[in-house]
Design a protein around this motif. Sequence first.
Motif, short mmCIF file in Angstrom:
data_model
loop_
_atom_site.label_atom_id
_atom_site.label_comp_id
_atom_site.label_asym_id
_atom_site.label_seq_id
_atom_site.Cartn_x
_atom_site.Cartn_y
_atom_site.Cartn_z
N THR A 193 -10.29 4.32 1.07
CA THR A 193 -10.43 4.54 -0.38
C THR A 193 -10.61 6.02 -0.68
O THR A 193 -9.99 6.56 -1.60
CB THR A 193 -11.63 3.73 -0.90
N ASP A 266 -5.15 0.47 -3.69
CA ASP A 266 -6.25 0.51 -2.72
C ASP A 266 -6.85 -0.86 -2.45
O ASP A 266 -7.14 -1.61 -3.38
CB ASP A 266 -7.35 1.45 -3.24
N GLU A 270 -9.26 -6.55 -0.16
CA GLU A 270 -10.35 -6.94 -1.06
C GLU A 270 -9.92 -8.03 -2.05
O GLU A 270 -10.72 -8.53 -2.83
CB GLU A 270 -10.88 -5.71 -1.80
N LYS A 408 -19.61 -2.93 -3.41
CA LYS A 408 -18.36 -2.87 -4.17
C LYS A 408 -18.08 -4.19 -4.89
O LYS A 408 -17.01 -4.37 -5.45
CB LYS A 408 -17.21 -2.53 -3.21
MG LIG Z 1 -12.15 0.88 0.61
#
Ligand SMILES: [Mg+2]
Length: 796
Positions: A193, A266, A270, A408
């Motif tokens: 990131t 990015d 996730e 996050k």
């Molecule tokens: Mg990351």
Amino acid sequence: MTSQGLRASLEGIRAAKTALTDKTLSQHKLAIALGITRQPVSKFFAGEPVSRSCFVQICQHLGLSWQKIAGLPEDRISELTATSHGNNRDLNILVQEIRQKRQDKIQDQCGNLQILDIAQAIPLVDIYTIVYVLEKITSQRWLEMGDLLKEFCFESGFKRLEKDQISQKLSGLEAVLLYSKLMILGKPGSGKTTFLKYLAVECNKGKLQPNLVAIFISLKDFAEDFKDNSDFSLLKYISQEFLSCGIEAESTLSLLIEGKMLILLDGLDEVQMDEVNEINKEIRRFCQTYYKNKFVISCRIAAQKYKFPGFTEIEIADFDMQQAEVFVKNWFVAVAHESRENGEAIGNLFIHQLNLPENKQLRELAVTPILLHLICLFFQEKSEFTFKPAKLYEQALNILLSRWDEMKGIQRHSVDCNLNLANTKKLLAQIAAITFEQGNYFFDEEIIQPLIVQYLTKDNEYCHGSSKLLNQQFQDSAKLMKLLEVDHGVLVERSQEIYSFSHLALQEYLTAKNIVLNHQYQSINQLVNHITDKRWKNVFLLTVSMLPDAEAMLRLMKQKIDFLVAHDQKIQDFLLWLYQKSNSVTTQYKPGAIRAFYIVCVGRSLEVFLKGSNFPQHQVFCHSSSYGLERAMIGNLAFSPELAIDEFLTSTFACAGELEFACNYILNDAIVFDYAHALNIAFDKALNLVVEPKFKQFIHNLKKQLPNAQSNHHKFRKWWIEHGKFWNERFRELLVKYRNICHDWQFSKQQIELLQEYYIANKLLINCLNTANNIKPAIRQDLEERLLLANTKIKK
Ligand SMILES: [Mg+2]
Ligand SMILES: Nc1ncnc2c1ncn2[C@@H]1O[C@H](COP(=O)(O)OP(=O)(O)O)[C@@H](O)[C@H]1O
């Protein structure tokens, strides 16, 4: 065509309408799919002029040739190509304008880093360290287990911070320039990131790819919006993002069509499991449609098996020592708010200490930026590495297993398996313990899966509420395996289907944790059986530091140590001598430390007499310069006259032994002379200290017998070959008689090996004693008093 754009011919409109129906689209849906308003689409179908980029876009989406739809004659097409140069100029102006409009947004989105356990956001430029990448993905190599073992060295772990061979690495920026479609893979916290944010900031400043406009998209955010609205697309996301900066959708589309964007996607890992396929599809479609742009996607190394067409995969390289140094210096300025001067000084101190042999485990963790950040946090407290390593490892695990995700707002797939943090750690601890016990640093998937099944079966209470899990142990063990690898990165694929722990230090820590979790006589006993195996040293130290009460373990260690040499009479005699000799000197030190001192002295003379045999010199149980054991007990041995005399005399005797060896085995006279010179120096130092008149006289006479080596090397050697052996024996007799040192123990090779093990095990015991928590002074004293004693003395 007008100067403002293009219009469809009647023929073209008809073809477009047919294509629309064929694709079961409406004008409204087409506008949504293109991420533009309805108006240009209506104009297109009404044959009115629309911007060139919009026109092309609509035609491409419908699978039609825009030139034909516009009804352009052939000569107009080439004319158009010529005017595209002019358009390019306009486009470049547009790029500059848009970059300016995006400046604040990019700065807000990418200019600062939210760092773990640090309240304020830190400006990226203050902390950014140059990133390197590997063009060969480690997990995609086809290395055999044997190849991996050849690369692996227990002493240095999987990969410790080291001066790396930069030649194999490419700077991240170079890779971005080199490849127009890049998939950046990396372990958790390896800096994916951060790197993408850096690209966005640099590009928008015009320092990187000055002719492109950057956009940074968190795929997690995008997937969430995508889920709520099935019409959502990357195009729409980008259009909205640009619109919020005052950029019209048409301009955005022009940039995309002309390939003027650097699109940074990015964190593909996730995205929630159930959305991955849709998101993959959308990315693929988007990249194919707007193929002229530059794309960088980031993803955890194990997470993505799907390959995007045309993308080059690279892996973020571990930090090397130079990167770590830059990072640490920046860290103490930017994060710890030291002045530049202080920050650099602390950074230097940090790196110096990190390089000490005892910190090799930390060096292994420090290759990962997020863990290096953690080490900085620990170091910051005391400006040294005096913290308990077990605490740091536990934190490192927490970061990898959950905290980095939690910060996050990411929920990994682990929830499906009903495995909470504590149970994940227990499972990992079992895997670590079993594989470490077997000496397996690398293991096939097949080795791990039965362990997981065994774990699920044995500890089924950990999985309560998930009967499904229990019924499907075999399928789920595969799933769990992936989870441990993909979600947490604690296990990593080193080569196709061959796994290891991400860091050897973590495998050692988890092995120790497993012992502590099953804190029973049996597990401690099993550990203590490894007392002479240096591979287990860290596990001992970590275990003892975590046990609430380590007395039983220390006592068991002591028992095993004594048992090691219990049945060797010669060694028992030697230990009796050690006891008597140590008691005969008057010093203020603990008797155990004095015994440790003399055992090292003996080691020195043994070392000499082993020369010429096949026994490797470095294996002598206590190498000359190391007084590790008594240093661990009392710190540096201060000057004590009696000890000093014996030390110098032992050195002299050792030098004589070296000389004996050199005269007999080394042809070069100059080397013989060097040994003779060393003997002279040591002899003089010893003579200076000896006070006992008779003894002094005797050894003085002995020294006088030596011919002058300097005047004639050859003659000296000749003398020594004839008389040296006898001279040495005479010297030994005097040392035995007057100092009770340098006895000819006549140990066998096996006995020397045993003594070596005995010494190392004792050193480990003292290190463990120094590391253990809450040890009562009486227990410490008891163990120290009984250190290095013959059996008869222990039992008294
Ligand atoms: Mg990351
Ligand atoms: N190139 C870098 N320079 C400085 N710090 C970095 C760098 N890469 C990573 N870090 C540190 O490590 C942390 C984790 O990095 P991040 O990029 O979020 O990892 P990833 O996305 O790979 O999980 C960052 O918050 C930062 O503290």
